[in-house]
Design a protein around this motif. Sequence first.
Motif, PDB file in Angstrom:
ATOM      1  N   THR A 230      56.939  62.914 108.477  1.00 13.12           N
ATOM      2  CA  THR A 230      58.096  62.264 109.105  1.00 13.12           C
ATOM      3  C   THR A 230      59.068  61.738 108.048  1.00 13.12           C
ATOM      4  OG1 THR A 230      56.797  60.219 109.338  1.00 13.12           O
ATOM      5  CG2 THR A 230      56.912  61.659 111.252  1.00 13.12           C
ATOM      6  N   ASN A 231      58.532  61.178 106.960  1.00 18.19           N
ATOM      7  CA  ASN A 231      59.395  60.714 105.872  1.00 18.19           C
ATOM      8  C   ASN A 231      60.182  61.865 105.251  1.00 18.19           C
ATOM      9  OD1 ASN A 231      58.769  58.025 106.069  1.00 18.19           O
ATOM     10  ND2 ASN A 231      57.336  57.996 104.365  1.00 18.19           N
ATOM     11  N   ASN A 232      59.496  62.981 105.023  1.00 11.20           N
ATOM     12  CA  ASN A 232      60.158  64.130 104.401  1.00 11.20           C
ATOM     13  C   ASN A 232      61.272  64.685 105.282  1.00 11.20           C
ATOM     14  OD1 ASN A 232      58.565  63.969 102.136  1.00 11.20           O
ATOM     15  ND2 ASN A 232      57.118  65.543 102.792  1.00 11.20           N
ATOM     16  N   VAL A 233      60.997  64.771 106.589  1.00 10.74           N
ATOM     17  CA  VAL A 233      62.024  65.264 107.508  1.00 10.74           C
ATOM     18  C   VAL A 233      63.243  64.349 107.463  1.00 10.74           C
ATOM     19  CG1 VAL A 233      62.632  65.586 109.942  1.00 10.74           C
ATOM     20  CG2 VAL A 233      60.465  66.492 109.068  1.00 10.74           C
ATOM     21  N   LEU A 234      63.003  63.044 107.556  1.00 10.62           N
ATOM     22  CA  LEU A 234      64.132  62.119 107.603  1.00 10.62           C
ATOM     23  C   LEU A 234      64.889  62.084 106.276  1.00 10.62           C
ATOM     24  CD1 LEU A 234      65.519  60.423 109.661  1.00 10.62           C
ATOM     25  CD2 LEU A 234      64.186  58.462 108.930  1.00 10.62           C
ATOM     26  N   CYS A 235      64.180  62.146 105.156  1.00 11.79           N
ATOM     27  CA  CYS A 235      64.861  62.180 103.858  1.00 11.79           C
ATOM     28  C   CYS A 235      65.772  63.403 103.758  1.00 11.79           C
ATOM     29  CB  CYS A 235      63.842  62.206 102.719  1.00 11.79           C
ATOM     30  SG  CYS A 235      63.203  60.586 102.256  1.00 11.79           S
ATOM     31  N   ARG A 236      65.280  64.534 104.159  1.00  8.00           N
ATOM     32  CA  ARG A 236      66.093  65.741 104.062  1.00  8.00           C
ATOM     33  C   ARG A 236      67.283  65.710 105.024  1.00  8.00           C
ATOM     34  NH1 ARG A 236      62.511  71.074 104.267  1.00  8.00           N
ATOM     35  NH2 ARG A 236      64.625  71.957 104.035  1.00  8.00           N
ATOM     36  N   VAL A 237      67.058  65.220 106.232  1.00  6.16           N
ATOM     37  CA  VAL A 237      68.132  65.172 107.227  1.00  6.16           C
ATOM     38  C   VAL A 237      69.163  64.108 106.865  1.00  6.16           C
ATOM     39  CG1 VAL A 237      68.650  64.541 109.616  1.00  6.16           C
ATOM     40  CG2 VAL A 237      66.758  66.110 109.124  1.00  6.16           C
TER      41      VAL A 237
ATOM     42  N   THR B 253      58.334  54.067 113.498  1.00  3.40           N
ATOM     43  CA  THR B 253      57.958  54.202 114.913  1.00  3.40           C
ATOM     44  C   THR B 253      57.528  55.628 115.243  1.00  3.40           C
ATOM     45  OG1 THR B 253      60.269  54.601 115.536  1.00  3.40           O
ATOM     46  CG2 THR B 253      59.501  52.343 115.629  1.00  3.40           C
ATOM     47  N   THR B 254      58.160  56.623 114.594  1.00  3.19           N
ATOM     48  CA  THR B 254      57.806  58.014 114.871  1.00  3.19           C
ATOM     49  C   THR B 254      56.389  58.321 114.403  1.00  3.19           C
ATOM     50  OG1 THR B 254      60.113  58.717 114.691  1.00  3.19           O
ATOM     51  CG2 THR B 254      58.451  60.424 114.468  1.00  3.19           C
ATOM     52  N   SER B 255      56.091  57.986 113.166  1.00  2.86           N
ATOM     53  CA  SER B 255      54.749  58.284 112.644  1.00  2.86           C
ATOM     54  C   SER B 255      53.678  57.464 113.352  1.00  2.86           C
ATOM     55  CB  SER B 255      54.703  58.035 111.134  1.00  2.86           C
ATOM     56  OG  SER B 255      54.994  56.694 110.817  1.00  2.86           O
ATOM     57  N   THR B 256      54.022  56.227 113.741  1.00  6.76           N
ATOM     58  CA  THR B 256      53.057  55.383 114.461  1.00  6.76           C
ATOM     59  C   THR B 256      52.670  56.009 115.793  1.00  6.76           C
ATOM     60  OG1 THR B 256      53.902  53.367 113.435  1.00  6.76           O
ATOM     61  CG2 THR B 256      52.702  53.109 115.489  1.00  6.76           C
ATOM     62  N   SER B 257      53.664  56.475 116.555  1.00  9.78           N
ATOM     63  CA  SER B 257      53.380  57.107 117.852  1.00  9.78           C
ATOM     64  C   SER B 257      52.557  58.376 117.675  1.00  9.78           C
ATOM     65  CB  SER B 257      54.693  57.436 118.572  1.00  9.78           C
ATOM     66  OG  SER B 257      55.431  56.261 118.828  1.00  9.78           O
TER      67      SER B 257
ATOM     68  N   GLY C 129      68.235  57.101 119.035  1.00 14.76           N
ATOM     69  CA  GLY C 129      67.581  58.188 118.315  1.00 14.76           C
ATOM     70  C   GLY C 129      66.311  58.699 118.963  1.00 14.76           C
ATOM     71  N   ILE C 130      66.170  58.509 120.279  1.00 15.76           N
ATOM     72  CA  ILE C 130      64.941  58.920 120.965  1.00 15.76           C
ATOM     73  C   ILE C 130      64.667  60.407 120.759  1.00 15.76           C
ATOM     74  CG2 ILE C 130      63.811  59.191 123.210  1.00 15.76           C
ATOM     75  CD1 ILE C 130      65.299  56.696 124.149  1.00 15.76           C
ATOM     76  N   GLN C 131      65.654  61.232 121.008  1.00 17.54           N
ATOM     77  CA  GLN C 131      65.443  62.675 120.914  1.00 17.54           C
ATOM     78  C   GLN C 131      65.055  63.086 119.498  1.00 17.54           C
ATOM     79  OE1 GLN C 131      68.889  65.130 121.614  1.00 17.54           O
ATOM     80  NE2 GLN C 131      67.696  66.986 121.924  1.00 17.54           N
ATOM     81  N   PHE C 132      65.717  62.472 118.517  1.00 21.93           N
ATOM     82  CA  PHE C 132      65.443  62.810 117.125  1.00 21.93           C
ATOM     83  C   PHE C 132      63.976  62.540 116.779  1.00 21.93           C
ATOM     84  CE2 PHE C 132      65.143  61.942 112.614  1.00 21.93           C
ATOM     85  CZ  PHE C 132      65.898  62.950 112.052  1.00 21.93           C
ATOM     86  N   GLY C 133      63.468  61.374 117.173  1.00 22.83           N
ATOM     87  CA  GLY C 133      62.094  61.024 116.857  1.00 22.83           C
ATOM     88  C   GLY C 133      61.074  61.819 117.645  1.00 22.83           C
ATOM     89  N   MET C 134      61.332  62.022 118.927  1.00 24.70           N
ATOM     90  CA  MET C 134      60.329  62.666 119.770  1.00 24.70           C
ATOM     91  C   MET C 134      60.180  64.155 119.474  1.00 24.70           C
ATOM     92  SD  MET C 134      58.829  60.305 121.288  1.00 24.70           S
ATOM     93  CE  MET C 134      57.771  61.353 122.283  1.00 24.70           C
ATOM     94  N   ILE C 135      61.247  64.812 119.041  1.00 25.13           N
ATOM     95  CA  ILE C 135      61.113  66.237 118.757  1.00 25.13           C
ATOM     96  C   ILE C 135      60.247  66.462 117.519  1.00 25.13           C
ATOM     97  CG2 ILE C 135      63.163  66.592 117.292  1.00 25.13           C
ATOM     98  CD1 ILE C 135      63.679  69.150 118.980  1.00 25.13           C
ATOM     99  N   ILE C 136      60.276  65.510 116.578  1.00 21.17           N
ATOM    100  CA  ILE C 136      59.367  65.578 115.434  1.00 21.17           C
ATOM    101  C   ILE C 136      57.930  65.450 115.920  1.00 21.17           C
ATOM    102  CG2 ILE C 136      58.639  64.471 113.283  1.00 21.17           C
ATOM    103  CD1 ILE C 136      61.523  63.505 112.931  1.00 21.17           C
ATOM    104  N   ASN C 137      57.679  64.445 116.764  1.00 19.57           N
ATOM    105  CA  ASN C 137      56.328  64.233 117.280  1.00 19.57           C
ATOM    106  C   ASN C 137      55.815  65.450 118.043  1.00 19.57           C
ATOM    107  OD1 ASN C 137      56.045  61.701 116.218  1.00 19.57           O
ATOM    108  ND2 ASN C 137      56.520  60.608 118.098  1.00 19.57           N
ATOM    109  N   GLU C 138      56.653  66.012 118.895  1.00 17.92           N
ATOM    110  CA  GLU C 138      56.239  67.178 119.678  1.00 17.92           C
ATOM    111  C   GLU C 138      55.883  68.351 118.769  1.00 17.92           C
ATOM    112  OE1 GLU C 138      59.270  68.087 122.496  1.00 17.92           O
ATOM    113  OE2 GLU C 138      59.041  66.220 123.617  1.00 17.92           O
ATOM    114  N   LEU C 139      56.735  68.620 117.785  1.00 18.65           N
ATOM    115  CA  LEU C 139      56.518  69.772 116.914  1.00 18.65           C
ATOM    116  C   LEU C 139      55.270  69.606 116.062  1.00 18.65           C
ATOM    117  CD1 LEU C 139      57.848  72.490 116.062  1.00 18.65           C
ATOM    118  CD2 LEU C 139      58.909  71.234 114.167  1.00 18.65           C
ATOM    119  N   VAL C 140      55.095  68.426 115.472  1.00 15.57           N
ATOM    120  CA  VAL C 140      53.924  68.197 114.621  1.00 15.57           C
ATOM    121  C   VAL C 140      52.645  68.248 115.434  1.00 15.57           C
ATOM    122  CG1 VAL C 140      52.755  66.530 113.128  1.00 15.57           C
ATOM    123  CG2 VAL C 140      55.226  66.853 112.925  1.00 15.57           C
ATOM    124  N   LEU C 141      52.600  67.547 116.562  1.00 14.07           N
ATOM    125  CA  LEU C 141      51.382  67.497 117.360  1.00 14.07           C
ATOM    126  C   LEU C 141      51.026  68.869 117.911  1.00 14.07           C
ATOM    127  CD1 LEU C 141      49.146  65.748 118.497  1.00 14.07           C
ATOM    128  CD2 LEU C 141      50.611  65.235 120.458  1.00 14.07           C
ATOM    129  N   ALA C 142      52.011  69.596 118.421  1.00 17.72           N
ATOM    130  CA  ALA C 142      51.741  70.936 118.963  1.00 17.72           C
ATOM    131  C   ALA C 142      51.103  71.830 117.913  1.00 17.72           C
ATOM    132  CB  ALA C 142      53.037  71.555 119.484  1.00 17.72           C
TER     133      ALA C 142
END
Length: 491
Positions: A180-187, A301-305, A438-451
Motif C-alpha cells: 500500500t505504501n509503494n502504490v501511494l508513493c508512486r501515485v 487505514t487501507t493496510s489496516t483493513s 478517497g474511498i474508491q482509491f483505498g478500496m480498489i487497492i484492498n480488492e486487488l491485493v486480497l483477490a
Amino acid sequence: MVFTFQVLILYSLPLAFVLYFLKSYISSSKSLKNLPPSPPKLPLIGNLHQLGSSPYRALQSMARTYGPVMLIRLGTVPVLVASSSDAAREILKTHDSIFANRPCLKIPSRIFYASKDIAFAQYGEYWRQAKNIAVLHLLSNKRVHSYGFVREEEVALLIEKIQKANESVVNLSELVISVTNNVLCRVALGRRYDGRQFKSLLDRTMELLGSFSVGSYIPSLGWVDRLSGLERKVQEVSKEFDEFLEGVIQEHVNKKNVDVECQDLVDILLKIQRDNLMGFPLEKDMIKAIILDLFGAGTDTTSTSLEWAIAELLQHPQAMKELQQEALIMGEGASIITEDKLEKMPYLKAVLKETLRLHAPGPLLIPHESTQDVKLLGYDIPSGTQVFINAAAIGRDPSKWEASEDFRPERFLNNPIDYKGFHFELIPFGAGRRGCPGIQFGMIINELVLANLVYKFDFVLMGEESSDMTEANGIAVHKKYPILVSALPRY
C-alpha cells in the motif's frame, strides 16, 4: 485515539478540587434544558478517566447504560457520542451543515500546517476548495482508474516476493503495509521512497495523531504536553516530514516536460498552483498538507483493513474457501487477477464489507463540531459541542445486525448496504460533507491485493500470536500481532 492518563492525573487532581465549584464549570453544564444523558464525571478531567486504552469500546459500553446519544465531558470540552445509525443519520445527513466543522486540535493542527489539509480543515471556503481539488482532480473515478497499472505492477511484485520465500515464514502484515505504501508513493510522489525510513516516519506520524493532547481538552494544563515530551515529538516529526515533502516538491518543480498521462498527484497540485485553479493562491504548505493527508488516510487505514480481512479469513476457513473459489474462476489461470475482473467478484466485496463492519479502521471517525445550537433526537445540543460518532459500535449494533459479533460475509450478498456513506448502519469512512473522498482509491487497492493473495496461495498460520485477534489502539485500530504465515502455491 490513545489516552494515557498517568501524567494527567498526577498533575491535575490537586487542582481539580480547587476548581470544582467555579461558576463557569457549573453554569456550562446546565446551559440548556434537555441535554442528552450523561455519566457521572470528575472535576476538571470530566470523563477522561473512563476511556481507558480503548476509547471506542469504553464508549460503546457506556452507551448501553446511557443510550445511543450521550453527552460526556473530556476535560472542559462537551462531547456528544453517537452510537446508533439513527443518531449518525441525524448528524451526518439531517443536520450535516451544522456538524460539518472540525474542532481545533493541537496535534493535527501542528502536523497538517495549521490544518490546511482536507480531513482536519475548518469548515468553510478553504475546505470546500481543497475538497474540490481532491474530488475533481486527485481522486476522481478517471484518475483512480488511470493508476491501475501501478497497482497491478505492485501486486505482481508482492506475489513474486512471497513466491521467493519458497514456503518459509513471511510477515504478511508487513508485506501488505509495504504494497500500500509503494502504490501511494508512486501515485502521489511519482516513485518509491526508502521503505524503512519512510514507514518509520509515517508510523510515528500516525502514532502522534492517535495520542491524547491534554492541552486540547484542558487548556489550563497545556504545559503537561511539554512536560510529557509530546510537544517535542510532534515538532520533530513535523520538521522531518516537512523536509521530506520540501524535497519532493523541489524534485517535481525541477522536472521538465511532464507527460499529462504520467502525472502524479504532486504534479497535478503544482499545475493547479501555477494555473490558480482554486481562485486564490495555493500555497506550498497547502500542497504539503493535502499530500500528507492522502498518505495518512491512504496507507494506514487501507493496510489496516486489508490486514484484518486476511486475519478474519484465516480464522474462517469456509469463507476463505468460498473466496478462493471465486478468485479461481476469475483468474482463469492468468498470472494475476486484473482490476477489470474485480466487479465480477461479489464475495470479495462482501468479505471487505464485513471486515469494515467489524473492524472500522478509525472507530470514532474524525471528530465533528457543532456550529450552532440544534435539536437532535429530542435533545438540545449546544453550539461548540464536539461529536464522536462510534462507527465501530454502529457496525456491531445487535438491533441492526443479526449475530453482530460474527464474521459472516454472506450477509452482504444481494444486500444493498454499502460503506460509501448512504447507509448509516455501515459508515467506516464517515458520510455527508466530511465523508472520506478517497474511498474508491483505498478500496480498489484492498480488492486487488486480497483477490490475488487468495488466488495464488494457501496460507498456514505460523505461531500462536498470528491467530490472536487482539487490537492495538491508535488513530486506526491495528491488529496487535503480525500475521506470520507459510504461503503455499495453489497451482
